[in-house]
Design a protein around this motif. Structure first.
Motif, PDB file in Angstrom:
ATOM      1  N   ARG A 120       0.870  -1.178   0.000  1.00 35.99           N
ATOM      2  CA  ARG A 120       0.000   0.000   0.000  1.00 35.99           C
ATOM      3  C   ARG A 120       0.906   1.227   0.000  1.00 35.99           C
ATOM      4  N   TYR A 182      -2.979   4.103  -2.016  1.00 27.23           N
ATOM      5  CA  TYR A 182      -3.510   3.130  -2.967  1.00 27.23           C
ATOM      6  C   TYR A 182      -2.683   1.862  -2.889  1.00 27.23           C
ATOM      7  N   TRP A 183      -3.339   0.740  -3.173  1.00 26.41           N
ATOM      8  CA  TRP A 183      -2.668  -0.553  -3.143  1.00 26.41           C
ATOM      9  C   TRP A 183      -2.153  -0.908  -4.531  1.00 26.41           C
ATOM     10  N   SER A 198      -5.573  -1.799  -6.316  1.00 27.94           N
ATOM     11  CA  SER A 198      -6.767  -1.970  -5.503  1.00 27.94           C
ATOM     12  C   SER A 198      -6.981  -0.749  -4.624  1.00 27.94           C
ATOM     13  N   THR A 199      -8.238  -0.432  -4.382  1.00 36.79           N
ATOM     14  CA  THR A 199      -8.555   0.654  -3.453  1.00 36.79           C
ATOM     15  C   THR A 199      -8.483   0.212  -2.002  1.00 36.79           C
ATOM     16  N   ASN A 200      -8.638  -1.107  -1.770  1.00 34.30           N
ATOM     17  CA  ASN A 200      -8.787  -1.580  -0.394  1.00 34.30           C
ATOM     18  C   ASN A 200      -7.950  -2.807  -0.041  1.00 34.30           C
ATOM     19  N   GLY A 201      -7.189  -3.357  -0.987  1.00 28.51           N
ATOM     20  CA  GLY A 201      -6.388  -4.540  -0.710  1.00 28.51           C
ATOM     21  C   GLY A 201      -7.184  -5.820  -0.761  1.00 28.51           C
ATOM     22  N   ALA A 202      -8.452  -5.741  -1.135  1.00 31.40           N
ATOM     23  CA  ALA A 202      -9.296  -6.930  -1.187  1.00 31.40           C
ATOM     24  C   ALA A 202      -9.753  -7.247  -2.603  1.00 31.40           C
ATOM     25  N   THR A 203     -10.166  -6.220  -3.333  1.00 34.27           N
ATOM     26  CA  THR A 203     -10.636  -6.386  -4.702  1.00 34.27           C
ATOM     27  C   THR A 203      -9.619  -5.769  -5.646  1.00 34.27           C
ATOM     28  N   TRP A 204      -9.100  -6.590  -6.556  1.00 27.48           N
ATOM     29  CA  TRP A 204      -7.999  -6.160  -7.408  1.00 27.48           C
ATOM     30  C   TRP A 204      -8.426  -6.034  -8.863  1.00 27.48           C
ATOM     31  N   ASN A 239       1.891  -2.501   4.663  1.00 24.31           N
ATOM     32  CA  ASN A 239       1.318  -3.773   4.205  1.00 24.31           C
ATOM     33  C   ASN A 239       2.149  -4.416   3.094  1.00 24.31           C
ATOM     34  N   ASN A 251      -8.437 -10.589   0.282  1.00 26.89           N
ATOM     35  CA  ASN A 251      -7.459  -9.808   1.030  1.00 26.89           C
ATOM     36  C   ASN A 251      -6.386 -10.736   1.590  1.00 26.89           C
TER      37      ASN A 251
END
Length: 254
Positions: A120, A182-183, A198-204, A239, A251
């Motif tokens: 991140r 940002y990830w 990814s915006t959140n580290g879960a959805t790429w 991260n 994630n």
């Protein structure tokens, strides 16, 4: 009397002709020469030079991480690690990571074979709209080395950049509007390099993929360039995860 600068990256001298003279903007890892000129009241002028060396702070990076400037940067960079927050901080100058040769600060360690690096980019100094910070896989620390790079910028969004041949031209795939935090992720499987973000580290979302005939022994790490050679851009990375397994679509951080 008055103070002036003779050599070194441009610094700022305040109140150069008073007892309250101060100098700001000194960059670590550089040497400066300042001159004190004074008149004797009879038309004569004397001068004396003072050399100042500014030491780079220790990197304190955990093994096996190391750090270096790549290319002929105009201002030396540095890197540190905060173990309490698991945060890497990279301070880098450089004209760009593009075409050849590259100029940037690199935090990296050796790898062999397939690898995925995720991080991140928590922050990035806006020294230029094309300042860049992100994750990189690189054949060497040579300025014209083959590499793949997933980067976020202050003004030009996400980008998947790569140099497929040593000292060759660079290619870019734009990944849409974004800015730190940002990830970013980069995966190598054989000679296939895939960039995603990814915006959140879960959805790429995949930005792009490219074939680079890079040797199995390479380097993986974090890169930052200010795109304003002589100025320092600071990027922080959290991260950070390196894996030799293919990443899950979920994630990866419990």
């Amino acid at each position: 009397f008055s103070w002036s600068q003779i050599s070194g990256p441009t610094a700022t001298i305040t109140n150069s002709s008073s007892a309250n003279t101060s100098v700001t903007g000194l960059l670590s890892g550089n040497t400066y020469v300042f001159r004190l000129s004074a008149g004797d009241g009879k038309g004569g002028i004397g001068a004396d030079d003072v050399q100042v060396s500014v030491q780079s702070p220790p990197s304190n990076l955990p093994a096996p991480w190391v750090t270096t400037d790549v290319g002929a940067v105009a201002a030396a960079g540095s890197a540190t690690y905060n173990s309490s927050t698991a945060t890497f901080t990279a301070n880098g100058s450089g004209a760009d990571i593009w075409d050849t040769p590259d100029e940037f600060r690199y935090i990296y360690h050796p790898i062999n074979g397939d690898v995925t690096i995720t991080a991140r980019v928590a922050s990035l100094t806006n020294t230029n709209a094309w300042a860049k910070a992100g994750v990189m896989i690189r054949a060497s620390t040579g300025a014209g080395s083959q590499h793949a790079f997933t980067a976020v910028t202050p003004g030009n969004g996400l980008n998947f950049q790569r140099r497929t041949t040593t000292n060759g031209v660079s290619d870019n795939t734009a990944g849409g509007a974004a800015a730190a935090p940002y990830w970013v992720r980069l995966q190598r499987v054989g000679n296939t390099f895939t960039s995603s973000a990814s915006t959140n580290g879960a959805t790429w979302t995949t930005i792009g993929s490219a074939t680079i005939a890079m040797g199995a022994s390479a380097q993986v790490g974090l890169a930052v360039t200010s795109h304003a050679d002589g100025a320092i851009a600071t990027a922080t990375f959290t991260n950070v995860q390196i894996s030799t397994q293919a990443p899950s679509t979920q994630n990866p951080f419990p």
